[in-house]
Design a protein around this motif. Sequence first.
Motif, short mmCIF file in Angstrom:
data_model
loop_
_atom_site.label_atom_id
_atom_site.label_comp_id
_atom_site.label_asym_id
_atom_site.label_seq_id
_atom_site.Cartn_x
_atom_site.Cartn_y
_atom_site.Cartn_z
N VAL A 1 -7.36 -2.85 -3.70
CA VAL A 1 -6.56 -1.63 -3.81
C VAL A 1 -5.21 -1.90 -4.48
O VAL A 1 -4.73 -1.10 -5.28
CB VAL A 1 -6.37 -1.00 -2.41
CG1 VAL A 1 -5.29 0.06 -2.42
CG2 VAL A 1 -7.68 -0.42 -1.93
N THR A 2 -4.60 -3.04 -4.18
CA THR A 2 -3.25 -3.30 -4.70
C THR A 2 -3.24 -3.99 -6.06
O THR A 2 -2.25 -3.88 -6.79
CB THR A 2 -2.43 -4.15 -3.70
OG1 THR A 2 -3.12 -5.37 -3.44
CG2 THR A 2 -2.18 -3.39 -2.41
N THR A 3 -4.31 -4.69 -6.43
CA THR A 3 -4.29 -5.43 -7.71
C THR A 3 -5.44 -5.11 -8.65
O THR A 3 -5.42 -5.51 -9.80
CB THR A 3 -4.29 -6.96 -7.47
OG1 THR A 3 -5.54 -7.34 -6.86
CG2 THR A 3 -3.12 -7.38 -6.61
N GLY B 1 -1.60 0.79 5.27
CA GLY B 1 -2.45 -0.35 4.92
C GLY B 1 -3.46 -0.70 5.99
O GLY B 1 -4.14 -1.72 5.90
N GLU B 2 -3.59 0.15 7.01
CA GLU B 2 -4.57 -0.10 8.06
C GLU B 2 -5.96 0.29 7.57
O GLU B 2 -6.12 1.29 6.87
CB GLU B 2 -4.23 0.68 9.34
CG GLU B 2 -2.95 0.22 10.01
CD GLU B 2 -3.01 -1.21 10.51
OE1 GLU B 2 -4.11 -1.70 10.88
OE2 GLU B 2 -1.95 -1.86 10.52
N VAL C 1 0.82 -1.21 0.00
CA VAL C 1 0.00 0.00 0.00
C VAL C 1 0.85 1.26 0.00
O VAL C 1 0.53 2.25 -0.67
CB VAL C 1 -0.98 -0.01 1.19
CG1 VAL C 1 -1.67 1.33 1.36
CG2 VAL C 1 -2.02 -1.10 1.00
N ALA C 2 1.95 1.27 0.72
CA ALA C 2 2.80 2.47 0.82
C ALA C 2 3.31 2.94 -0.53
O ALA C 2 3.57 4.13 -0.72
CB ALA C 2 3.97 2.19 1.76
N ASP C 3 3.44 2.03 -1.50
CA ASP C 3 3.96 2.38 -2.82
C ASP C 3 2.89 2.91 -3.77
O ASP C 3 3.21 3.30 -4.89
CB ASP C 3 4.63 1.15 -3.46
CG ASP C 3 5.83 0.68 -2.66
OD1 ASP C 3 6.49 1.52 -2.03
OD2 ASP C 3 6.09 -0.54 -2.67
#
Length: 187
Positions: free
Chosen positions: A75-77, A55-56, A19-21
Amino acid sequence: PEAGDDRRIQRVLELKSKVADLDFAATASRLGGRLVDDQLEFLCLGRRFSIDRAGELHSELHINSWIHMPLLTYVTTGRGVDPVGRWVRFSELKNTKDWVRFFEHRCENALKEIADEHFAVFIDMLDIFGGQEVEQDELGAANFEGVARRIVPIPKVPVLVRYWEEGEGFGSELRVLFDSTADQNLD
């Protein structure tokens, strides 16, 4: 059960690290969310959930890995493909072969049992989660005379719940259908 819990926890940790990226503004735009106070905010099952840069997951509702993991995966994919309104069974989505029996047992059969025994509660439950009545022409089924509600557990991944009550020699039936694009937005 403990091994399954450990795998879910590990998967959530892996997803959180990605998530940070993310470019939050682009992610919100692509996936039907909003950027609010430097958090990604999404409407899921009629309720607001937000994800911070660690990512919380934040919400006024109870949060567990069964909610956290799909939203982080989305969110990531998620590709952000818009739904097309063509409804398919879970088994028709990619990579579901190993999960079909589990899905039928834990989702469709469980919901059918509630609908059969407590119909008014079943309808209330769908409505609480943002259920919207579906017009006959959207169903793709001629002369459908049951209950049909569209719910959106995750943006761009709508679900159609169709239920036929028992009658005239036929048993009741419940189907949970997905937009045919669901597997492009959620694995």
